[in-house]
Design a protein around this motif. Structure first.
Motif, PDB file in Angstrom:
ATOM      1  N   ALA A 303      -0.847  -0.317  15.743  1.00  0.00           N
ATOM      2  CA  ALA A 303       0.034  -1.343  15.165  1.00  0.00           C
ATOM      3  C   ALA A 303      -0.066  -1.296  13.650  1.00  0.00           C
ATOM      4  O   ALA A 303      -0.553  -2.246  13.013  1.00  0.00           O
ATOM      5  CB  ALA A 303      -0.339  -2.727  15.698  1.00  0.00           C
ATOM      6  N   PRO A 304       0.385  -0.199  13.036  1.00  0.00           N
ATOM      7  CA  PRO A 304       0.212  -0.038  11.582  1.00  0.00           C
ATOM      8  C   PRO A 304       0.935  -1.089  10.758  1.00  0.00           C
ATOM      9  O   PRO A 304       0.445  -1.513   9.708  1.00  0.00           O
ATOM     10  CB  PRO A 304       0.781   1.360  11.323  1.00  0.00           C
ATOM     11  CG  PRO A 304       1.703   1.630  12.468  1.00  0.00           C
ATOM     12  CD  PRO A 304       1.084   0.954  13.637  1.00  0.00           C
ATOM     13  N   ARG A 305       2.099  -1.519  11.227  1.00  0.00           N
ATOM     14  CA  ARG A 305       2.887  -2.471  10.453  1.00  0.00           C
ATOM     15  C   ARG A 305       2.133  -3.798  10.281  1.00  0.00           C
ATOM     16  O   ARG A 305       2.175  -4.423   9.212  1.00  0.00           O
ATOM     17  CB  ARG A 305       4.237  -2.692  11.120  1.00  0.00           C
ATOM     18  CG  ARG A 305       5.199  -3.552  10.306  1.00  0.00           C
ATOM     19  CD  ARG A 305       6.617  -3.520  10.840  1.00  0.00           C
ATOM     20  NE  ARG A 305       7.316  -2.309  10.417  1.00  0.00           N
ATOM     21  CZ  ARG A 305       7.533  -1.249  11.202  1.00  0.00           C
ATOM     22  NH1 ARG A 305       7.085  -1.255  12.457  1.00  0.00           N
ATOM     23  NH2 ARG A 305       8.165  -0.185  10.764  1.00  0.00           N
ATOM     24  N   LYS A 306       1.406  -4.209  11.328  1.00  0.00           N
ATOM     25  CA  LYS A 306       0.653  -5.464  11.262  1.00  0.00           C
ATOM     26  C   LYS A 306      -0.526  -5.337  10.303  1.00  0.00           C
ATOM     27  O   LYS A 306      -0.857  -6.281   9.575  1.00  0.00           O
ATOM     28  CB  LYS A 306       0.168  -5.863  12.663  1.00  0.00           C
ATOM     29  CG  LYS A 306       1.304  -6.232  13.610  1.00  0.00           C
ATOM     30  CD  LYS A 306       0.798  -6.528  15.007  1.00  0.00           C
ATOM     31  CE  LYS A 306       1.959  -6.867  15.947  1.00  0.00           C
ATOM     32  NZ  LYS A 306       1.489  -7.113  17.326  1.00  0.00           N
ATOM     33  N   ALA A 332      -3.455  -0.020  -2.502  1.00  0.00           N
ATOM     34  CA  ALA A 332      -3.588   1.421  -2.270  1.00  0.00           C
ATOM     35  C   ALA A 332      -3.825   1.717  -0.791  1.00  0.00           C
ATOM     36  O   ALA A 332      -3.260   2.674  -0.236  1.00  0.00           O
ATOM     37  CB  ALA A 332      -4.737   1.969  -3.118  1.00  0.00           C
ATOM     38  N   ARG A 333      -4.638   0.898  -0.148  1.00  0.00           N
ATOM     39  CA  ARG A 333      -4.875   1.082   1.291  1.00  0.00           C
ATOM     40  C   ARG A 333      -3.608   0.825   2.097  1.00  0.00           C
ATOM     41  O   ARG A 333      -3.318   1.524   3.074  1.00  0.00           O
ATOM     42  CB  ARG A 333      -6.008   0.161   1.747  1.00  0.00           C
ATOM     43  CG  ARG A 333      -7.382   0.630   1.275  1.00  0.00           C
ATOM     44  CD  ARG A 333      -8.419  -0.465   1.359  1.00  0.00           C
ATOM     45  NE  ARG A 333      -8.670  -0.915   2.728  1.00  0.00           N
ATOM     46  CZ  ARG A 333      -9.507  -1.907   3.036  1.00  0.00           C
ATOM     47  NH1 ARG A 333     -10.162  -2.536   2.063  1.00  0.00           N
ATOM     48  NH2 ARG A 333      -9.695  -2.251   4.291  1.00  0.00           N
ATOM     49  N   ALA A 334      -2.851  -0.179   1.680  1.00  0.00           N
ATOM     50  CA  ALA A 334      -1.591  -0.476   2.370  1.00  0.00           C
ATOM     51  C   ALA A 334      -0.612   0.676   2.216  1.00  0.00           C
ATOM     52  O   ALA A 334       0.062   1.084   3.189  1.00  0.00           O
ATOM     53  CB  ALA A 334      -0.985  -1.767   1.816  1.00  0.00           C
ATOM     54  N   LEU A 335      -0.516   1.232   1.016  1.00  0.00           N
ATOM     55  CA  LEU A 335       0.407   2.338   0.772  1.00  0.00           C
ATOM     56  C   LEU A 335       0.002   3.575   1.555  1.00  0.00           C
ATOM     57  O   LEU A 335       0.861   4.267   2.135  1.00  0.00           O
ATOM     58  CB  LEU A 335       0.458   2.653  -0.724  1.00  0.00           C
ATOM     59  CG  LEU A 335       1.415   3.782  -1.133  1.00  0.00           C
ATOM     60  CD1 LEU A 335       2.853   3.440  -0.726  1.00  0.00           C
ATOM     61  CD2 LEU A 335       1.338   4.042  -2.638  1.00  0.00           C
ATOM     62  N   SER A 343       8.487   3.425   7.270  1.00  0.00           N
ATOM     63  CA  SER A 343       9.685   4.014   6.669  1.00  0.00           C
ATOM     64  C   SER A 343       9.537   4.117   5.149  1.00  0.00           C
ATOM     65  O   SER A 343       8.694   3.463   4.540  1.00  0.00           O
ATOM     66  CB  SER A 343      10.910   3.158   6.995  1.00  0.00           C
ATOM     67  OG  SER A 343      10.805   1.898   6.344  1.00  0.00           O
ATOM     68  N   VAL A 344      10.396   4.929   4.549  1.00  0.00           N
ATOM     69  CA  VAL A 344      10.376   5.113   3.096  1.00  0.00           C
ATOM     70  C   VAL A 344      10.671   3.793   2.395  1.00  0.00           C
ATOM     71  O   VAL A 344      10.067   3.475   1.358  1.00  0.00           O
ATOM     72  CB  VAL A 344      11.400   6.190   2.679  1.00  0.00           C
ATOM     73  CG1 VAL A 344      11.504   6.278   1.169  1.00  0.00           C
ATOM     74  CG2 VAL A 344      11.036   7.537   3.280  1.00  0.00           C
ATOM     75  N   VAL A 349       8.418  -0.692  -1.189  1.00  0.00           N
ATOM     76  CA  VAL A 349       8.056  -2.078  -1.509  1.00  0.00           C
ATOM     77  C   VAL A 349       6.584  -2.152  -1.932  1.00  0.00           C
ATOM     78  O   VAL A 349       6.244  -2.805  -2.929  1.00  0.00           O
ATOM     79  CB  VAL A 349       8.303  -3.001  -0.294  1.00  0.00           C
ATOM     80  CG1 VAL A 349       7.752  -4.401  -0.569  1.00  0.00           C
ATOM     81  CG2 VAL A 349       9.791  -3.073   0.025  1.00  0.00           C
ATOM     82  N   ILE A 350       5.735  -1.461  -1.191  1.00  0.00           N
ATOM     83  CA  ILE A 350       4.303  -1.475  -1.518  1.00  0.00           C
ATOM     84  C   ILE A 350       4.046  -0.692  -2.797  1.00  0.00           C
ATOM     85  O   ILE A 350       3.193  -1.061  -3.607  1.00  0.00           O
ATOM     86  CB  ILE A 350       3.490  -0.896  -0.340  1.00  0.00           C
ATOM     87  CG1 ILE A 350       3.753  -1.724   0.924  1.00  0.00           C
ATOM     88  CG2 ILE A 350       2.000  -0.902  -0.668  1.00  0.00           C
ATOM     89  CD1 ILE A 350       3.211  -1.117   2.185  1.00  0.00           C
ATOM     90  N   GLN A 351       4.801   0.397  -2.997  1.00  0.00           N
ATOM     91  CA  GLN A 351       4.642   1.200  -4.208  1.00  0.00           C
ATOM     92  C   GLN A 351       4.973   0.359  -5.452  1.00  0.00           C
ATOM     93  O   GLN A 351       4.298   0.470  -6.484  1.00  0.00           O
ATOM     94  CB  GLN A 351       5.537   2.436  -4.150  1.00  0.00           C
ATOM     95  CG  GLN A 351       5.420   3.349  -5.364  1.00  0.00           C
ATOM     96  CD  GLN A 351       4.033   3.955  -5.491  1.00  0.00           C
ATOM     97  OE1 GLN A 351       3.613   4.737  -4.638  1.00  0.00           O
ATOM     98  NE2 GLN A 351       3.316   3.608  -6.556  1.00  0.00           N
ATOM     99  N   GLU A 352       5.987  -0.473  -5.347  1.00  0.00           N
ATOM    100  CA  GLU A 352       6.352  -1.354  -6.464  1.00  0.00           C
ATOM    101  C   GLU A 352       5.204  -2.305  -6.806  1.00  0.00           C
ATOM    102  O   GLU A 352       4.899  -2.531  -7.975  1.00  0.00           O
ATOM    103  CB  GLU A 352       7.609  -2.155  -6.109  1.00  0.00           C
ATOM    104  CG  GLU A 352       8.888  -1.330  -6.116  1.00  0.00           C
ATOM    105  CD  GLU A 352      10.093  -2.152  -5.689  1.00  0.00           C
ATOM    106  OE1 GLU A 352       9.961  -3.400  -5.609  1.00  0.00           O
ATOM    107  OE2 GLU A 352      11.154  -1.559  -5.423  1.00  0.00           O
TER     108      GLU A 352
END
Length: 367
Positions: A303-306, A332-335, A343-344, A349-352
């Motif tokens: 469940a990566p999204r969670k 960084a861990r989330a990214l 998805s890209v 969003v996380i990269q921002e």
């Protein structure tokens, strides 16, 4: 010298320890109005709360000065009451923060101070005493003192029963602490009953999707998780994560833009602004979210999204708290996890967020 000489104490006056109310043998030499049974309780009180309020206690515990008029006397009484009300909230917040950080021993003296100030301002039977009783009960549970916790909770329940104006927020806190008590006693059916009531009263007071309601969902999820009912627990943990994410994201969107403009124009950063009520609520957010993350991460591939949601929420929280190192770590861990599974668009969003945190880390802070 901070030892009390019995002959120096006025006849008929009984000096009690600030922590345990046993006969006092020592006095704080800094304020000279706070007493202790011995060095152990003096050190405990100093480390918990006394260092922060030492000088503030002097006008509260010494005789009022002579006033030339009734108007001046009333003004002096109002100032005294305002100081007491300020200390009620300050000691309560400090005790709450200790509890959320797992420092149960440190929470006790601060909670006792809050209770005593409440008694002075509101009387011995006021419902305003209940929050302090509940803090002391929770601290006692954390220290494994179940009998003592039951005594504090019984006092809180009795006070609520006698009150005609108890708020839904107070009922919520009472049921939450009763739920925690029954969890400690492993009576999980009774614990679920009280936590369900906690959620009901918190929802009436604040709404079903409020961060102040999320604590009930969190503790209820812990019960189901401990009983291997992973699907129910997962649903509740997700709800808690989403509540905190929405709340922090709203503040993040506004504040991040403001900070970018501030850095561009003045070359300096804004102060900490999480939108949370105080440091205790920040500590609660950290405890809840890191607890959920410790459950999510071992199965993050399923469940990566969670898991990304919790990591991103923690990154936003620390960003708003101006802790760039921790914010950068969680972002960084989330990214990294998002790049493997999401998805890209979700990665962007996380990269921002990560880029914004990195930009602020590199900015020199000027006054």
């Amino acid at each position: 010298m901070n030892v009390i000489y019995p002959l120096a104490v006025p006849k008929g006056r009984r000096l009690c320890c600030e922590v345990c109310e046993a006969p006092a043998k020592r006095v704080c030499t800094a304020c000279t109005v706070t007493y202790y049974c011995g060095p152990v309780h003096q050190r405990a009180d100093w480390g918990s709360i006394h260092e922060k309020i030492c000088q503030l206690l002097i006008p509260l515990r010494t005789a009022m000065p002579f006033y030339n008029s009734e108007e001046e006397r009333q003004h002096g009484l109002q100032q005294l009451q305002q100081r007491q009300k300020h200390l009620i909230e300050f000691c309560y917040t400090v005790a709450q923060k200790y509890l959320f950080e797992g420092k149960h021993e440190d929470a006790v003296p601060a909670a006792l101070h809050s209770l005593r100030f409440r008694m002075n301002v509101h009387g011995l039977n006021s419902v305003e005493l209940v929050p302090a009783y509940l803090l002391l009960a929770e601290a006692s549970l954390g220290l494994g003192r179940i009998v003592q916790a039951e005594e504090y909770l019984s006092q809180a329940q009795w006070t609520v029963l006698k009150s005609t104006d108890c708020s839904n927020a107070t009922y919520s806190l009472l049921h939450r602490n009763l739920g925690l008590l029954y969890m400690a006693k492993e009576n999980f059916e009774e614990a679920r009953y009280h936590l369900a009531n906690d959620i009901y009263f918190a929802s009436c007071a604040f709404g079903t999707e409020d961060i102040r309601t999320s604590g009930g969902y969190f503790h209820l999820a812990n019960i189901f998780y401990g009983h291997k009912k992973k699907d129910v627990a997962d649903t509740l943990y997700t709800q808690v994560s989403e509540i905190w994410h929405k709340y922090l994201n709203d503040h993040y969107q506004v504040l991040s833009q403001a900070r970018v403009q501030q850095i561009d124009l003045l070359g300096k950063q804004f102060v900490n602004d999480t939108g949370l009520a105080d440091e205790a609520q920040e500590a609660e957010a950290i405890r809840i979210l890191t607890s959920i993350l410790s459950i999510r991460e071992p199965t993050s591939d399923k469940a990566p999204r969670k898991t990304v949601l919790v990591l991103k929420t923690l990154a936003m929280l620390y960003y708003l708290m101006m802790d760039s190192l921790k914010a950068h770590e969680y972002a960084a861990r989330a990214l990294s996890l998002a790049q493997e599974h999401l998805s890209v668009e979700e990665q962007n969003v996380i990269q921002e967020l990560l880029t914004l945190i990195t930009t602020e880390e590199e900015q020199p802070i000027t006054s």
